[in-house]
Design an enzyme around this catalytic site. Structure first.
Site: not given
Length: 246
Positions: A141, A154
């Site tokens: 990501s 995250y």
């Protein structure tokens, strides 16, 4: 491209939005795909839609015993596994300031996004090393390399994926195995809905903040591009953003 047509792939998180797009792109490119996901019902339904070019395996990547058995669950007709797409991941309980979030939420994110990814890789990599062939694609990501407040767990998990991928590529540098990291920006998948535990109003409000987002097919197309490079070419890292992001 003829060489790629005989290849077999494993996709984790295959029943989710990103996993479905990746699977469809792989099948369209002539590959056969082992679909791995913990949601057995959605997995079987999707495999039925995709036909004989896919094989479903219900798998919780946070369960060490199940992951260790994965190679034995893959039928011979889908072997050897040449491509591993580590796509499974979530942000359940995310978008919360770290001190206000639940410790179990943070732990769950790390267990799935990083440790689960490492476990699946460890289960399939030895055969690739033995054959001196294969391609591992880790879905990371932009959070792996950019600080975004209220996403500590995250982002830490994806930063871990980034460093794991870099290190693995270095360890395998003397082999023919390729290792690729994909760093998608905002993408319209169900990760936002699951983050908010099914609250569609929160999901809508989140996406409404932005002018546009990527589609899962954009990431899938980029993965196929990396896979289709000549054997001596390794796409090490690719960041994919909507045009209004930077």
């Amino acid at each position: 491209m003829a060489e790629a047509l005989s290849r077999n792939a494993v996709v984790t998180g295959a029943a989710g939005g990103m996993g479905r797009a990746i699977t469809k792109a792989l099948v369209e490119s002539g590959r056969r795909v082992v679909l791995a996901d913990r949601d057995g019902e959605s997995l079987r339904q999707f495999a039925g839609e995709m036909g004989g070019g896919t094989f479903p395996i219900q798998l919780d990547i946070t369960d060490p015993t199940s992951v260790d058995r994965l190679p034995d669950l893959i039928p011979d007709s889908f072997k050897p596994i040449d491509i591993l797409i580590n796509n499974a991941g979530h942000d359940i309980g995310g978008r919360t300031r770290f001190d206000a979030g639940a410790a179990d939420d943070w732990s769950g994110i790390i267990q799935t996004n990083l440790i689960g990814l490492m476990r699946v890789t460890r289960s399939l990599l030895p055969d690739m090393v033995r054959r001196n062939a294969g391609h591992i694609v880790n879905i990371s990501s932009i959070n792996a390399v950019r600080i975004i407040p209220d996403m500590a767990a995250y982002s830490a998990s994806k930063a871990g994926v980034h460093m794991f991928t870099e290190t693995l590529r270095g360890e395998l540098a003397e082999t023919a195995i390729r290792v690729t990291e994909m760093q998608p920006g905002l993408t319209r998948t169900n990760i936002i809905l699951t983050r908010y535990r099914g609250d569609r109003e929160k999901e809508k409000d989140y996406f409404d903040q932005f002018k546009m987002a990527l589609d899962p097919a954009d990431i899938a197309r980029s993965i196929v591009f990396a896979l289709d490079q000549p054997p001596h070419v390794q796409i090490a890292e690719m960041m994919i953003l909507p045009v209004n992001r930077y």
